[in-house]
Motif scaffolding. Sequence first.
Motif, mmCIF file in Angstrom:
data_model
loop_
_atom_site.group_PDB
_atom_site.id
_atom_site.type_symbol
_atom_site.label_atom_id
_atom_site.label_comp_id
_atom_site.label_asym_id
_atom_site.label_seq_id
_atom_site.Cartn_x
_atom_site.Cartn_y
_atom_site.Cartn_z
ATOM 1 N N ASN A 130 -20.460 -8.269 18.031
ATOM 2 C CA ASN A 130 -21.818 -8.663 18.399
ATOM 3 C C ASN A 130 -22.463 -9.428 17.249
ATOM 4 O O ASN A 130 -22.073 -9.279 16.079
ATOM 5 C CB ASN A 130 -22.669 -7.438 18.708
ATOM 6 C CG ASN A 130 -22.215 -6.694 19.943
ATOM 7 O OD1 ASN A 130 -21.660 -7.285 20.855
ATOM 8 N ND2 ASN A 130 -22.450 -5.389 19.971
ATOM 9 N N ILE A 149 -24.833 -10.170 22.428
ATOM 10 C CA ILE A 149 -23.947 -9.048 22.710
ATOM 11 C C ILE A 149 -22.687 -9.573 23.393
ATOM 12 O O ILE A 149 -22.767 -10.323 24.371
ATOM 13 C CB ILE A 149 -24.635 -8.014 23.618
ATOM 14 C CG1 ILE A 149 -25.793 -7.353 22.875
ATOM 15 C CG2 ILE A 149 -23.651 -6.955 24.084
ATOM 16 C CD1 ILE A 149 -26.581 -6.373 23.717
ATOM 17 N N LEU A 208 -36.615 -5.373 28.380
ATOM 18 C CA LEU A 208 -36.095 -4.338 27.506
ATOM 19 C C LEU A 208 -36.618 -2.953 27.836
ATOM 20 O O LEU A 208 -36.083 -1.964 27.376
ATOM 21 C CB LEU A 208 -36.415 -4.664 26.041
ATOM 22 C CG LEU A 208 -35.708 -5.906 25.504
ATOM 23 C CD1 LEU A 208 -36.027 -6.089 24.031
ATOM 24 C CD2 LEU A 208 -34.206 -5.808 25.686
ATOM 25 N N TYR A 239 -26.556 -0.682 24.402
ATOM 26 C CA TYR A 239 -27.789 -1.455 24.497
ATOM 27 C C TYR A 239 -28.178 -1.592 25.973
ATOM 28 O O TYR A 239 -27.318 -1.680 26.845
ATOM 29 C CB TYR A 239 -27.596 -2.844 23.889
ATOM 30 C CG TYR A 239 -27.455 -2.837 22.391
ATOM 31 C CD1 TYR A 239 -28.568 -2.758 21.568
ATOM 32 C CD2 TYR A 239 -26.193 -2.907 21.793
ATOM 33 C CE1 TYR A 239 -28.439 -2.748 20.188
ATOM 34 C CE2 TYR A 239 -26.044 -2.898 20.413
ATOM 35 C CZ TYR A 239 -27.178 -2.806 19.618
ATOM 36 O OH TYR A 239 -27.047 -2.789 18.244
ATOM 37 N N PHE A 260 -31.704 -4.020 14.498
ATOM 38 C CA PHE A 260 -31.286 -3.842 15.887
ATOM 39 C C PHE A 260 -29.816 -3.453 15.999
ATOM 40 O O PHE A 260 -29.379 -2.964 17.039
ATOM 41 C CB PHE A 260 -31.544 -5.129 16.673
ATOM 42 C CG PHE A 260 -32.979 -5.581 16.624
ATOM 43 C CD1 PHE A 260 -33.963 -4.896 17.315
ATOM 44 C CD2 PHE A 260 -33.347 -6.679 15.859
ATOM 45 C CE1 PHE A 260 -35.284 -5.301 17.257
ATOM 46 C CE2 PHE A 260 -34.660 -7.096 15.799
ATOM 47 C CZ PHE A 260 -35.642 -6.404 16.504
ATOM 48 N N SER A 261 -29.047 -3.688 14.937
ATOM 49 C CA SER A 261 -27.631 -3.355 14.960
ATOM 50 C C SER A 261 -27.383 -1.858 14.813
ATOM 51 O O SER A 261 -26.257 -1.388 15.008
ATOM 52 C CB SER A 261 -26.910 -4.105 13.831
ATOM 53 O OG SER A 261 -27.482 -3.787 12.573
ATOM 54 N N LEU A 280 -31.477 3.432 19.272
ATOM 55 C CA LEU A 280 -31.664 3.333 20.719
ATOM 56 C C LEU A 280 -32.119 4.654 21.325
ATOM 57 O O LEU A 280 -32.573 4.686 22.476
ATOM 58 C CB LEU A 280 -30.356 2.889 21.384
ATOM 59 C CG LEU A 280 -29.908 1.449 21.065
ATOM 60 C CD1 LEU A 280 -28.490 1.214 21.550
ATOM 61 C CD2 LEU A 280 -30.857 0.447 21.704
ATOM 62 N N ARG A 336 -27.328 1.422 16.267
ATOM 63 C CA ARG A 336 -27.361 1.955 17.624
ATOM 64 C C ARG A 336 -28.118 3.279 17.729
ATOM 65 O O ARG A 336 -28.669 3.605 18.789
ATOM 66 C CB ARG A 336 -25.933 2.138 18.151
ATOM 67 C CG ARG A 336 -25.222 0.818 18.452
ATOM 68 C CD ARG A 336 -23.834 1.064 18.975
ATOM 69 N NE ARG A 336 -23.111 -0.173 19.239
ATOM 70 C CZ ARG A 336 -23.067 -0.790 20.417
ATOM 71 N NH1 ARG A 336 -23.720 -0.269 21.441
ATOM 72 N NH2 ARG A 336 -22.387 -1.903 20.583
ATOM 73 N N TRP A 367 -35.668 4.294 22.423
ATOM 74 C CA TRP A 367 -35.791 3.560 23.687
ATOM 75 C C TRP A 367 -35.452 4.470 24.863
ATOM 76 O O TRP A 367 -36.163 4.508 25.868
ATOM 77 C CB TRP A 367 -34.865 2.348 23.680
ATOM 78 C CG TRP A 367 -34.944 1.532 24.944
ATOM 79 C CD1 TRP A 367 -35.747 0.466 25.185
ATOM 80 C CD2 TRP A 367 -34.191 1.744 26.144
ATOM 81 N NE1 TRP A 367 -35.553 -0.005 26.463
ATOM 82 C CE2 TRP A 367 -34.607 0.761 27.082
ATOM 83 C CE3 TRP A 367 -33.217 2.676 26.532
ATOM 84 C CZ2 TRP A 367 -34.081 0.681 28.360
ATOM 85 C CZ3 TRP A 367 -32.690 2.596 27.818
ATOM 86 C CH2 TRP A 367 -33.122 1.607 28.714
#
Length: 523
Positions: free
Chosen positions: A140, A67, A197, A104, A146-147, A152, A149, A155
């Motif tokens: 990034n 990142i 994380l 992130y 994972f790219s 998220l 967003r 999470w």
Amino acid sequence: MQRSDVLSFGLVAGFLLGTPALAQGDQSQIDRGKYLVTVGDCAACHTAPGGKYLAGNYALNMPFGVIMTPNLTPDKETGLGDYSYNDFEQAFRNGYSKHVGYLYPAFPFGWFTKVTDDDTKAIWAYLQSVPAVNEKRKDNQIPFPFSVREALVTWRTVFFTNERFKPDPSASAEVNRGGYLVESLGHCAMCHNENKLVGNSSFAGRFGGGVIDGWYAPNITPNDHQGIGAWTDDQVVTYLKTGTAPGDRPGVAAGPMRQTIEESLSKLPEADLRAMVLYLRTVPAKQTYKPKDLAAFDTADAPGASTYLTYCSSCHQPDGKGIPGAVPGLAGNTSVQSEGPETVLRVIYGGLAAQSGYAPMLAIGQQMTDVEVKNVTDYVRNSWGNKAPVVTGDKASEARAATKTMLAGTAPCGVIAQDKLKAAFQQVGIQDSLKGLKMQDFVPTLARLVPQIKAVPTGASDDDIVNGLTDAFCAVGRDDPQYGSPGWPTVIGSFANVAYSQVRNPEKQAIAVPGATVPPKRN
């Protein structure tokens, strides 16, 4: 973010911890925000090596990719210049950016969410006051999925709670003060939780220690063996302020912790550091590994014993106790006995600059094979009463690949930061004197130059002078073919140690550097 005296406790707001808040006009909001940004160590992540202050593009190595940090200066095109305060608060405390969406958790909004309204406004005021720098953030390096967003959200749903710090009514004002610093701006758990994380949730392995950016952040709970339980309050406070601890607590800060101390913790008033320690004492002690988990290890027959005697014992001594005031001990060293070996491996491969009065450490691992480094790491982590898990898998080779330092010859030469010291070097003609210097002339040359440097009123510490000389030597000597044998890491390590000897104890010989030829001092 993580890191005067005038603000001290006022920074956490009087209504929160029971002390008077600063009166209007006693300290400007901008100055207060500057202190809070120092507490949060914002510069560590938002200033790239050699880059402009807070202009971003520092590469954060995360398990899912790299990142690049954003520009925090008020530039309208590339920074926060088009942000309102509400936009900033959404990003800072809620993890949502007006430009890219969900952030992130490499950005510690899970901790910054606990910062008070007044402190958030002060931080914003300071960031708006710094010089604007036009620097676009680099892309990034994060692979799919994972790219994405939007993912998220999951999470956040599990691990993130938007809430302010809540003082414990049963605790003292000082403990609550420390709790605010540790749990919000200090975001200590960002590195010292076991599971990074999952943030500051109940699943995070709170303060039990874990790997961060290829280094191991140790257990900081009150556990006697793996944490700070056997340390006195004074020892922990001194370590947080200087990177070393007095008495029977050997070792020096390395890697990200050293940067945190230099840029943040060392600038806090002692009262704040002591409050943080008192708070950490209230955290339940955690044992991150148990004796039954340790592999059988016979130090008498250990394969790393001979490697230690060959490469390490002349400085750290056969009994692992080091040289008081010059070389830190390994015996009883809490960091050496952490669950993970990453920090020990990185120091062996990369060496250490002079700090807290200790001599520079040669990047001795550059002369060893990965097997030798693994074996000697196991040896120092399980000798002289030390007990820790052995190195497994490819951790040694991974640490070599990740280690980028000037002393190892794997990173650019350092730059002297202090203007007065730089001017003194120019006045004395340091670079011309060091260019083409033969190894046998290190001692007489430095014996002549060091008194001239110290005669100039620079305000620089002995550590600054030693490291500045090493930076200067690197700049003129790195590509000199005469140093091809014994090799650049040995040559620059030898130079750094001779510089240390001449700066600290000019009447004594330089500390012996294993694998290097250090000529005796001429009379």
